[in-house]
Design a protein around this motif. Structure first.
Motif, short mmCIF file in Angstrom:
data_model
loop_
_atom_site.label_atom_id
_atom_site.label_comp_id
_atom_site.label_asym_id
_atom_site.label_seq_id
_atom_site.Cartn_x
_atom_site.Cartn_y
_atom_site.Cartn_z
N CYS A 9 0.99 -1.46 -0.20
CA CYS A 9 -0.31 -0.14 0.05
C CYS A 9 0.92 1.03 0.13
O CYS A 9 0.41 2.69 -0.60
CB CYS A 9 -0.68 0.06 1.38
SG CYS A 9 -1.40 -1.72 1.68
N CYS A 43 -9.15 -1.47 0.99
CA CYS A 43 -8.29 -1.93 1.17
C CYS A 43 -7.72 -2.50 3.41
O CYS A 43 -8.67 -1.83 3.80
CB CYS A 43 -6.93 -0.78 1.33
SG CYS A 43 -5.18 -2.18 2.08
N HIS A 45 -5.71 -3.55 4.64
CA HIS A 45 -4.10 -2.46 5.79
C HIS A 45 -4.44 -0.50 5.73
O HIS A 45 -3.26 -0.53 6.95
CB HIS A 45 -2.80 -2.70 4.75
CG HIS A 45 -3.10 -4.77 4.00
ND1 HIS A 45 -2.79 -5.52 5.24
CD2 HIS A 45 -3.25 -4.94 3.32
CE1 HIS A 45 -2.46 -6.46 4.88
NE2 HIS A 45 -3.15 -6.16 3.74
N CYS A 46 -5.12 -0.12 5.60
CA CYS A 46 -4.97 0.84 5.22
C CYS A 46 -6.29 1.74 6.25
O CYS A 46 -7.04 2.03 5.94
CB CYS A 46 -5.32 1.53 4.11
SG CYS A 46 -3.41 1.42 2.86
N HIS A 51 -7.82 1.44 -2.43
CA HIS A 51 -7.68 1.73 -3.61
C HIS A 51 -7.89 1.36 -5.12
O HIS A 51 -8.91 0.95 -5.10
CB HIS A 51 -6.42 0.86 -3.49
CG HIS A 51 -5.33 1.20 -2.51
ND1 HIS A 51 -5.06 2.13 -1.51
CD2 HIS A 51 -5.11 0.63 -1.27
CE1 HIS A 51 -4.12 2.41 -0.75
NE2 HIS A 51 -4.20 0.70 -0.42
ZN LIG Z 1 -3.46 -0.09 1.34
#
Ligand SMILES: [Zn+2]
Length: 61
Positions: A9, A43, A45-46, A51
């Motif tokens: 990312c 996402c 992870h964010c 994204h």
């Molecule tokens: Zn991400």
């Protein structure tokens, strides 16, 4: 809060919503900077960011 952002990312643009990401993708396609087969995806992870790009993971489920 996003210090642990995954390596994938790091350099990607992150959007707050699906609508924002869609608009970004659309403008990229119109500029010829991206292909229409790109996707908008949320996402993990964010912190719920969105994204533009390939959906992560190649498996179907
Ligand atoms: Zn991400």
């Amino acid at each position: 809060m996003t210090e642990t952002r995954a390596r994938k990312c790091g350099t990607k643009v992150r959007h707050q919503s699906r609508g924002e990401a869609s608009a970004h993708l659309r403008s990229l396609v119109e500029q010829g900077a991206a292909s229409a087969w790109l996707n908008v995806y949320r996402c993990e992870h964010c912190d719920g960011g969105w994204h533009v790009g390939h959906r992560p993971g190649r498996r179907k489920r």
